[in-house]
Design an enzyme around this catalytic site. Structure first.
Site, PDB file in Angstrom:
ATOM      1  N   GLU A  21       0.841  -1.197   0.000  1.00  0.00           N
ATOM      2  CA  GLU A  21       0.000   0.000   0.000  1.00  0.00           C
ATOM      3  C   GLU A  21       0.881   1.253   0.000  1.00  0.00           C
ATOM      4  OE1 GLU A  21      -3.861   1.801   2.397  1.00  0.00           O
ATOM      5  OE2 GLU A  21      -2.456   0.539   3.501  1.00  0.00           O
ATOM      6  N   LYS A  50     -10.053   1.698  -2.391  1.00  0.00           N
ATOM      7  CA  LYS A  50     -10.263   1.313  -0.992  1.00  0.00           C
ATOM      8  C   LYS A  50     -11.654   1.741  -0.536  1.00  0.00           C
ATOM      9  CE  LYS A  50      -7.639   1.541   3.368  1.00  0.00           C
ATOM     10  NZ  LYS A  50      -6.395   2.095   3.945  1.00  0.00           N
ATOM     11  N   CYS A  91      -5.921  -2.892   2.745  1.00  0.00           N
ATOM     12  CA  CYS A  91      -5.715  -2.646   4.171  1.00  0.00           C
ATOM     13  C   CYS A  91      -6.988  -2.738   5.026  1.00  0.00           C
ATOM     14  CB  CYS A  91      -5.015  -1.301   4.351  1.00  0.00           C
ATOM     15  SG  CYS A  91      -4.165  -1.120   5.947  1.00  0.00           S
TER      16      CYS A  91
END
Length: 253
Positions: free
Chosen positions: A33, A102, A143
């Site tokens: 990331e 995301k 994440c």
């Protein structure tokens, strides 16, 4: 990968690491990331680029030169007035075959620990993302997404046999939850989970826990990196997902 302050330096170093990983036999290579810039809101805004910009183009070139599938970690993607935390996926010819924005932004305030608000800069994506390779169907999320079981179940329902997660857990959440979450999502969905994190840099404002990890459908840790920069290699057999699902019919039931 150890992330530096210069985007140009990060792109050059990522290209070296992708070629090295391919030379060691990797068919699918994953970057962490925000591999292109430090993990902080000021850097996100300063390095935001549209699809087709310098970072995107460099990733496409890396995939084509190495001749491998490349999950390009994530980058700050500018789209109109919004900025997204986005992972672009490229095939071995350097063609973009998937894009994940995301969906769950990392807004936390842990008493006595970490405080960080991605929503100060980023807008949230909306969808789970899967893509096909000669090895089978894979999924990609980023994440904080992995903390949401119902969101991750969508990947299983969409046919993914492995979930790739560019991520940057910190020194508060990482020691407690990193391995736990990757093993739990692997067991929940009877698939492989693969987490790729930046190497730890204690001088950074945001310190990555690192410890990139590969877990199998039984929930076993197959491979794990240290806090240092390194290439983590793992051979996985996606047919193992179906074997586990036959033996323990969680999804069927």
């Amino acid at each position: 990968m150890k992330v530096k302050s210069s985007a140009a330096a990060n792109l050059a170093h990522a290209a070296e690491l992708v070629l090295k990983a391919r030379g060691l036999g990797a068919e699918v290579v994953v970057l962490p990331e925000m591999f292109c810039c430090p993990y902080d809101n000021a850097s996100f805004a300063a390095n935001a680029e549209p699809r087709g910009g310098r970072i995107y183009s460099a990733l496409a070139e890396m995939a084509a030169e190495a001749g491998c599938f490349l999950v390009g970690g994530s980058m700050p993607e500018r789209a109109g007035e919004s900025i997204f935390n986005t992972s672009f996926v490229f095939d071995a010819e350097g063609r973009c075959i998937a894009k994940h924005r995301k969906a769950h932004l990392f807004d936390i305030d842990v008493e006595g620990g970490q405080r960080f608000c991605e929503s100060d800069t980023f807008s949230a994506g909306e969808a789970a993302t899967v893509f096909d390779t000669p090895c089978g169907r894979l999924g990609v999320c980023i994440c904080f997404d992995i903390r949401f079981p119902l969101f991750i179940r969508q990947y299983c329902d969409m046919g993914a046999k492995a979930l790739i997660v560019p991520a940057a857990f910190n020194m508060t959440t990482g020691p407690l939850h990193w391995e736990l979450l990757f093993r739990a999502r692997a067991v929940d969905n009877q698939l492989f989970t693969l987490g790729c994190a930046p190497a730890r840099n204690r001088r950074a404002d945001y310190v990555s826990y690192a410890n990139s990890i590969v877990c199998d459908p039984w929930g076993r840790v197959r491979a794990r990196a240290s806090a240092r920069e390194e290439i983590l290699l793992a051979d996985i057999d996606l047919d193992e997902c179906e074997r586990v699902r036959r033996q323990i019919p969680v999804l069927k039931n």
